[in-house]
Design a protein around this motif. Structure first.
Motif, short mmCIF file in Angstrom:
data_model
loop_
_atom_site.label_atom_id
_atom_site.label_comp_id
_atom_site.label_asym_id
_atom_site.label_seq_id
_atom_site.Cartn_x
_atom_site.Cartn_y
_atom_site.Cartn_z
N ILE A 440 0.82 -1.20 0.00
CA ILE A 440 0.00 0.00 0.00
C ILE A 440 0.87 1.27 0.00
CG2 ILE A 440 -0.27 0.22 2.52
CD1 ILE A 440 -2.98 0.72 -0.19
N GLY A 441 2.06 1.15 0.63
CA GLY A 441 2.99 2.27 0.57
C GLY A 441 3.52 2.49 -0.84
N LEU A 442 3.78 1.39 -1.55
CA LEU A 442 4.22 1.50 -2.94
C LEU A 442 3.13 2.14 -3.79
CD1 LEU A 442 5.91 -2.00 -3.40
CD2 LEU A 442 7.03 0.20 -2.97
N ALA A 443 1.88 1.77 -3.52
CA ALA A 443 0.77 2.34 -4.28
C ALA A 443 0.63 3.83 -4.01
CB ALA A 443 -0.53 1.62 -3.91
N LEU A 447 1.18 6.97 -6.86
CA LEU A 447 0.28 8.08 -7.19
C LEU A 447 1.02 9.39 -7.18
CD1 LEU A 447 -2.59 9.13 -7.77
CD2 LEU A 447 -2.91 9.30 -5.28
N ARG A 448 1.85 9.62 -6.16
CA ARG A 448 2.60 10.87 -6.11
C ARG A 448 3.59 10.96 -7.26
NH1 ARG A 448 5.92 13.16 -0.91
NH2 ARG A 448 7.20 11.30 -1.26
N THR A 473 0.55 11.00 5.52
CA THR A 473 0.93 9.60 5.42
C THR A 473 1.60 9.11 6.70
OG1 THR A 473 3.04 10.26 4.43
CG2 THR A 473 1.24 9.71 2.92
N LYS A 474 1.76 7.80 6.78
CA LYS A 474 2.53 7.15 7.84
C LYS A 474 3.47 6.14 7.17
CE LYS A 474 -1.17 3.76 8.54
NZ LYS A 474 -2.15 3.22 9.51
N VAL A 475 4.48 5.71 7.88
CA VAL A 475 5.47 4.80 7.30
C VAL A 475 5.03 3.35 7.53
CG1 VAL A 475 7.85 4.00 7.38
CG2 VAL A 475 7.34 6.44 7.61
N ILE A 476 4.95 2.59 6.45
CA ILE A 476 4.67 1.16 6.50
C ILE A 476 5.74 0.46 5.67
CG2 ILE A 476 3.07 -0.69 5.90
CD1 ILE A 476 0.77 1.20 6.29
N GLU A 480 5.87 5.31 2.60
CA GLU A 480 4.81 6.16 3.13
C GLU A 480 3.46 5.75 2.53
OE1 GLU A 480 5.69 10.46 3.93
OE2 GLU A 480 7.32 10.05 2.55
N ALA A 481 2.48 5.54 3.41
CA ALA A 481 1.14 5.15 2.98
C ALA A 481 0.12 6.10 3.60
CB ALA A 481 0.85 3.71 3.41
N TRP A 482 -1.02 6.23 2.95
CA TRP A 482 -2.05 7.15 3.45
C TRP A 482 -2.43 6.81 4.89
CZ3 TRP A 482 -2.11 11.26 0.85
CH2 TRP A 482 -2.07 11.27 -0.56
#
Length: 525
Positions: A440-443, A447-448, A473-476, A480-482
């Motif tokens: 999800i962080g890659l996704a 987008l950015r 965002t937060k780090v996963i 960085e993920a939403w």
């Protein structure tokens, strides 16, 4: 062509207990003082504010409000209001009730987190009243009536005050140095800068113990650090809401309500509605009431859009709180640079589409987005649907897929309410791309990246645009993920777009005997 004019009445305000006339409000007197003594013709909104803020109780002598919070966009004349009020307090109001408050005990204190801010209105009053102006220019700006009524002016650093001949005093102090003796009037300028309670706790009690004391907090919108302003505004909003439920609905008269409630806190807020576009005309006129009466114009306000950060523009020009608390993960200007007209989008017949689904963190709404490639191979993303609740989603998706022939869905598969849709959609025949926590962080980053590259395109959609502005965002797994909970707006629409784009660009489409992409027309946007 008529000149555009700012809104005189604030968007949010505390209603009066009775009709406001020269007998029930001293604001009319201040307006006359400004015109006849100071030679200042106030703008309509400034007159409106004075009339409503200086409302009197039934006794005709006591101010209704002990705390007054004024919020308005920058460069609209907040400081002038403070200047006029301070002069009127010092030379007129201080002598109104000598039996209750001798002028000797009548002290006005101007304060702010930065003393230079408090010094600005004080300097203006000093310029008007100094009996011994130090230069020819200052002598020409002086007002003889006020000079004759002034005993002494001290501009020694740390001991700046104006003493009227009636012995009333106007001084400026650092907020931390106000604790102690009662004050008749306190002005806290740029209240949004109060990020700790020390100054407020030292200052506000000094008017409470003073008969007919008033504290004015003047500012524009703050952010999450503006703890004092948030607390005062929240209390005022709660009062206004309760008033509307009881008085507005006709359950109580204003007099009956006043008998049962403390009505001494006022909020007068000229601000643009939450979520409006940055160039929304009505929003600009609502948050900038001086437009059309002086140098402030719609064009001047709009010119800040390209020269200020999004959060700063909304806070200072639109007097909004919506995006003042965060720096968004995706640059707002870059996002806006990828907006195109729907008429410019050309989708090839039967182009593969991936739907993205996400649910608000409080489960109040479900969002459905779409990602597809246009005729130039650019990803096109847009919000397709947003409705309350979750139960409607499976049947809606089935109908959408049958209409379009597109049976691919991307969903975050862990840590998100939307994961509940995975199995029901699979049973309906959908190919579900499960985007797990490590991806999800890659996704989100993808987008950015697409926005930064200028490759991605989309149409303007206010709810999505607002989410871009307020999304953090937060780090996963080192990406960085939403972060739905820390974001100051509902970012689920952007999260749905994020998984849809990732599914389109990284997930293999299903193999089918007869390609749905060739048999159906797709109407997505």
């Amino acid at each position: 062509m008529s000149v555009l004019k700012g809104k005189t009445e604030p968007r949010i305000w505390t209603k009066p207990l009775r009709e406001l006339t020269p007998e029930t409000s001293l604001g009319f007197e201040v307006i006359d003082f400004a015109e006849q003594i100071l030679g200042i013709r106030l703008y309509p909104w400034q007159k409106w504010l004075l009339i409503h803020a200086l409302e009197l109780l039934d006794d005709g002598i006591t101010y209704r409000f002990r705390r007054i919070i004024v919020l308005v966009g920058r460069q609209n004349g907040k400081t002038l209001i403070v200047q006029v009020l301070s002069a009127w307090w010092l030379y007129v109001d201080s002598q109104r009730h000598p039996d209750r408050v001798p002028p000797l005990r009548f002290k006005i204190v101007g304060t702010a987190q930065n003393l230079d801010i408090a010094r600005e209105p004080w300097n203006a009053v000093k310029l008007w009243c100094d009996p011994e102006p130090p230069s020819q220019e200052e002598a020409e700006a002086a007002i003889p009536t006020l000079q004759h009524a002034t005993l002494k002016v001290s501009d020694t650093n740390g001991d700046e005050y104006i003493r009227a001949k009636n012995l009333a005093r106007y001084e400026i102090r650092a907020a931390k140095n106000i604790r102690g003796k009662p004050n008749a009037r306190v002005i806290m300028d740029e209240l949004r800068e109060q990020t700790k309670w020390d100054a407020w706790n030292a200052t506000s009690p000094t008017t409470k113990s003073f008969w007919n004391g008033q504290l004015w907090g003047v500012s524009n919108a703050g952010d999450s650090r503006s703890v004092v302003l948030i607390k005062q505004r929240d209390a005022a909003l709660a009062f206004i809401a309760d008033w509307d439920r009881k008085v507005g609905a006709g359950l109580l008269t204003p007099a009956q309500y006043a008998e049962r409630h403390d009505c001494s806190l006022a909020l007068f807020e000229w601000s643009a509605p939450e979520g409006c576009a940055k160039d929304d005309l009505d929003g600009i006129l609502q948050s900038n009431p001086s437009i059309g009466y002086g140098a402030q114009t719609v064009e001047v306000v709009k010119s800040d859009i390209d020269t200020m950060t999004d959060a700063a523009y909304r806070t200072e020009d639109l007097c909004q709180w919506v995006t003042a608390t965060v720096d968004g993960y995706i640059d707002v200007d870059e996002w806006e640079g990828t907006i195109v007209s729907p008429l410019e989008i050309r989708i090839p017949h039967g182009a593969r589409t991936v739907w993205g689904i996400d649910v608000s963190v409080d489960r109040s709404h479900t969002w459905i987005a779409a990602a597809v490639l246009d005729e130039h191979g650019r990803p096109v993303v847009n919000l397709r649907e947003r409705r309350k609740g979750l139960m409607w989603v499976p049947e809606y998706m089935k109908a959408l897929a049958e209409e379009s022939g597109m049976w691919e869905v991307a969903i975050q598969s862990k840590g998100c309410p939307a994961m509940e849709f995975i199995e029901p959609l699979k049973q309906m025949g959908f190919t579900v791309h499960e985007i797990d926590g490590s991806h999800i962080g890659l996704a989100t980053g993808r987008l950015r990246d697409r926005v930064r590259e200028g490759r991605l395109i989309h149409t303007a959609q206010p709810l999505v645009d607002q989410a871009i502005e307020g999304g953090v965002t937060k780090v996963i797994a080192e990406n960085e993920a939403w972060d739905r909970r820390r974001s100051i707006v509902d970012i689920s629409g952007v999260a749905a777009i994020t998984v849809a784009l990732y599914g389109l660009e990284t997930c293999e489409p299903p193999q089918a005997e007869s390609s749905a992409y060739e048999d159906h027309d797709l109407i997505t946007f």
